[in-house]
Design a protein around this motif. Structure first.
Motif, PDB file in Angstrom:
ATOM      1  N   THR A  49      -1.398  -3.332  -4.838  1.00  0.00           N
ATOM      2  CA  THR A  49      -2.152  -2.579  -4.316  1.00  0.00           C
ATOM      3  C   THR A  49      -1.644  -1.067  -3.958  1.00  0.00           C
ATOM      4  OG1 THR A  49      -3.576  -4.157  -3.612  1.00  0.00           O
ATOM      5  CG2 THR A  49      -4.424  -2.064  -3.141  1.00  0.00           C
ATOM      6  N   LEU A  50      -2.239  -0.071  -4.420  1.00  0.00           N
ATOM      7  CA  LEU A  50      -1.614   1.459  -4.105  1.00  0.00           C
ATOM      8  C   LEU A  50      -2.562   1.752  -2.772  1.00  0.00           C
ATOM      9  CD1 LEU A  50      -1.371   3.008  -7.643  1.00  0.00           C
ATOM     10  CD2 LEU A  50       0.614   2.114  -6.377  1.00  0.00           C
ATOM     11  N   GLY A  51      -2.016   2.959  -1.904  1.00  0.00           N
ATOM     12  CA  GLY A  51      -2.645   3.462  -1.190  1.00  0.00           C
ATOM     13  C   GLY A  51      -3.185   4.427  -1.727  1.00  0.00           C
ATOM     14  N   PRO A  85       8.722   6.203  -1.412  1.00  0.00           N
ATOM     15  CA  PRO A  85       9.955   6.317  -2.301  1.00  0.00           C
ATOM     16  C   PRO A  85       9.542   5.383  -3.760  1.00  0.00           C
ATOM     17  CG  PRO A  85      10.456   5.545  -0.154  1.00  0.00           C
ATOM     18  CD  PRO A  85       9.135   5.545  -0.152  1.00  0.00           C
ATOM     19  N   THR A  86       9.963   5.833  -4.879  1.00  0.00           N
ATOM     20  CA  THR A  86       9.760   4.973  -6.084  1.00  0.00           C
ATOM     21  C   THR A  86      10.992   4.407  -6.419  1.00  0.00           C
ATOM     22  OG1 THR A  86      10.499   7.295  -7.148  1.00  0.00           O
ATOM     23  CG2 THR A  86       8.194   6.850  -6.870  1.00  0.00           C
ATOM     24  N   ALA A  87      10.841   2.976  -7.092  1.00  0.00           N
ATOM     25  CA  ALA A  87      12.122   2.434  -7.404  1.00  0.00           C
ATOM     26  C   ALA A  87      11.792   1.496  -8.589  1.00  0.00           C
ATOM     27  CB  ALA A  87      12.534   1.627  -6.231  1.00  0.00           C
ATOM     28  N   PRO A  88      11.371   1.869  -9.938  1.00  0.00           N
ATOM     29  CA  PRO A  88      10.853   1.226 -10.883  1.00  0.00           C
ATOM     30  C   PRO A  88      11.911  -0.066 -11.202  1.00  0.00           C
ATOM     31  CG  PRO A  88      11.684   3.126 -11.620  1.00  0.00           C
ATOM     32  CD  PRO A  88      11.758   3.417 -10.248  1.00  0.00           C
ATOM     33  N   LYS A  89      11.141  -1.284 -11.495  1.00  0.00           N
ATOM     34  CA  LYS A  89      12.178  -2.232 -11.741  1.00  0.00           C
ATOM     35  C   LYS A  89      12.173  -2.653 -13.185  1.00  0.00           C
ATOM     36  CE  LYS A  89       9.889  -5.646  -9.523  1.00  0.00           C
ATOM     37  NZ  LYS A  89       9.707  -7.094  -8.870  1.00  0.00           N
ATOM     38  N   ASN A  90      11.464  -1.943 -14.056  1.00  0.00           N
ATOM     39  CA  ASN A  90      11.734  -1.966 -15.590  1.00  0.00           C
ATOM     40  C   ASN A  90      11.622  -0.683 -16.359  1.00  0.00           C
ATOM     41  OD1 ASN A  90       8.646  -1.186 -15.923  1.00  0.00           O
ATOM     42  ND2 ASN A  90       8.210  -3.226 -14.882  1.00  0.00           N
ATOM     43  N   GLU A  91      11.811  -0.673 -17.528  1.00  0.00           N
ATOM     44  CA  GLU A  91      12.094   0.609 -18.469  1.00  0.00           C
ATOM     45  C   GLU A  91      11.033   1.421 -18.452  1.00  0.00           C
ATOM     46  OE1 GLU A  91      14.675   1.940 -19.505  1.00  0.00           O
ATOM     47  OE2 GLU A  91      13.504   3.574 -20.885  1.00  0.00           O
ATOM     48  N   TYR A  92       9.509   0.694 -18.547  1.00  0.00           N
ATOM     49  CA  TYR A  92       8.421   1.204 -18.538  1.00  0.00           C
ATOM     50  C   TYR A  92       8.150   2.087 -17.419  1.00  0.00           C
ATOM     51  CZ  TYR A  92       3.124   1.847 -18.513  1.00  0.00           C
ATOM     52  OH  TYR A  92       1.793   2.122 -18.252  1.00  0.00           O
ATOM     53  N   LEU A 111       0.812  -1.171  -0.065  1.00  0.00           N
ATOM     54  CA  LEU A 111      -0.122   0.045   0.034  1.00  0.00           C
ATOM     55  C   LEU A 111       0.704   1.341  -0.134  1.00  0.00           C
ATOM     56  CD1 LEU A 111      -2.723  -1.117   2.643  1.00  0.00           C
ATOM     57  CD2 LEU A 111      -3.115  -0.786   0.034  1.00  0.00           C
ATOM     58  N   PRO A 112       1.771   1.584  -0.927  1.00  0.00           N
ATOM     59  CA  PRO A 112       2.326   2.712  -1.017  1.00  0.00           C
ATOM     60  C   PRO A 112       1.596   3.776  -1.304  1.00  0.00           C
ATOM     61  CG  PRO A 112       2.759   1.532  -2.905  1.00  0.00           C
ATOM     62  CD  PRO A 112       2.054   0.527  -2.047  1.00  0.00           C
ATOM     63  N   ASP A 113       1.832   5.040  -0.579  1.00  0.00           N
ATOM     64  CA  ASP A 113       0.966   6.062  -0.969  1.00  0.00           C
ATOM     65  C   ASP A 113       1.902   7.076  -1.761  1.00  0.00           C
ATOM     66  OD1 ASP A 113       2.837   7.530   0.647  1.00  0.00           O
ATOM     67  OD2 ASP A 113       1.643   7.873   2.389  1.00  0.00           O
TER      68      ASP A 113
END
Ligand SMILES: NC(=O)c1ccc[n+]([C@@H]2O[C@H](COP(=O)([O-])OP(=O)(O)OC[C@H]3O[C@@H](n4cnc5c(N)ncnc54)[C@H](OP(=O)(O)O)[C@@H]3O)[C@@H](O)[C@H]2O)c1
Length: 293
Positions: free
Chosen positions: A263-265, A128-135, A122-124
């Protein structure tokens, strides 16, 4: 634009799932809507190819708001050609957004839960962001540029957007089960669905209120793909015994495309706009009930 007052909207990527729904939604509210397309045969469409953009047709119009939906949305396509997809999804998208902003247009940019690594429940919006892929990295690059360049934009991060008709994996299951064929559904992957109508309503409310900053929209919980397939079978009186569970391997779906927590907050959007944040099972239940007989 004042709350409740209709205005002029541009939907960038009018042929997209979200863009098509936004056009219908905004026209119902009495807005004048134009949409960009790469299809020259689309009547009334404003031609725009973000791969090789000529912004002249877009700059002929005056828009109160613009919804930026166009993108290379296949995560695999972004991964396999990062330079080309970044030119479209980041550089030329930002160029367009700056040009629209210079002409007084308020923007809503469609972003994704892929800006996270999916390791935190549930990140609001401040997590912190941390994308795992190029998209995901490309979505984040646009978000950061919006903030850095102080563009008049709301960023709407959505989870898995569902059409109100059978498409994608749901279409495959639905057609196979109806023909009496077995289906394989993942036991180790889940989705947090959100109906396209809710995404359009949220984007429109963000635009109408000239909101800025980041906003999350998804369901309040998640549902596994296997449970979703079973729910479809139950709801449509299709043979439950034909729904088989399968543990997906890394070879089938590489780790960079998987999130442990999907799921997102969504408290901010629920409280402020307000938007309903529905249970995943309720969303799918209503969706499957409306599938054709
Ligand atoms: N669907 C989801 O589950 C989801 C989840 C999170 C975020 N989002 C984001 O929400 C937005 C809308 O998603 P969607 O699922 O509605 O999109 P979609 O149905 O996959 O459609 C993508 C649109 O982008 C257009 N496009 C692709 N390359 C282009 C280019 N070079 N120039 C101009 N247009 C181009 C496509 O045009 P053509 O029709 O001509 O190919 C298409 O209309 C996207 O930004 C997406 O990343 C979607």
């Amino acid at each position: 634009m004042e709350q409740g007052k209709s205005g002029r909207a541009l939907v960038v990527g009018g042929d997209s799932l979200v863009g098509s729904e936004l056009q219908v939604h905004c026209r119902k509210l009495g807005w004048t809507v134009e949409a960009t397309s790469r299809r020259t045969e689309m009547p009334g469409a404003v031609f725009l190819d973000l791969g090789d953009p000529d912004f002249t047709p877009v700059q002929r119009g005056t828009y109160d708001v613009a919804f930026v939906c166009a993108a290379i949305t296949s995560m695999q396509a972004c991964q396999s050609d990062p330079a080309r997809s970044r030119r479209i999804n980041v550089d030329n998208t930002l160029d367009l957004m700056r040009r629209l902003a210079d002409r007084g247009t308020h923007l809503v940019f469609l972003s994704s839960s892929q800006v996270f690594d999916g390791e935190t429940p549930l990140p609001d919006e401040a997590a912190p962001t941390a994308p795992k892929n190029e998209y995901g990295a490309q979505k984040l690059a646009v978000e950061q540029a919006i903030e850095r360049q102080k563009l008049p934009a709301a960023v709407l991060r959505v989870t898995k957007v569902l059409a109100d008709r059978p498409v994608g994996v749901f279409k495959g299951w639905f057609e196979a089960l109806a023909k009496g064929q077995p289906v394989q559904a993942a036991t180790n992957m889940a989705l947090s669905p959100v109906m396209v109508a809710d995404v359009a309503a949220a984007a429109e409310r963000l635009a109408t209120g000239r909101h800025r900053g980041v906003w999350h929209l998804g369901s309040s919980d998640d549902i596994g793909y296997f449970d979703a397939a079973r729910l479809m079978a139950e709801r449509r009186h299709l043979p439950l015994s034909l729904v088989q569970g399968e543990e997906l391997t890394d070879a089938q779906v590489p780790e960079i495309y998987r999130h442990r927590y999907v799921t997102l907050g969504c408290e901010k959007i629920a409280r402020t706009l307000p938007m309903p944040v529905r249970r995943a099972r309720d969303i799918l239940d209503a969706l499957f009930a409306g599938f054709p007989r």
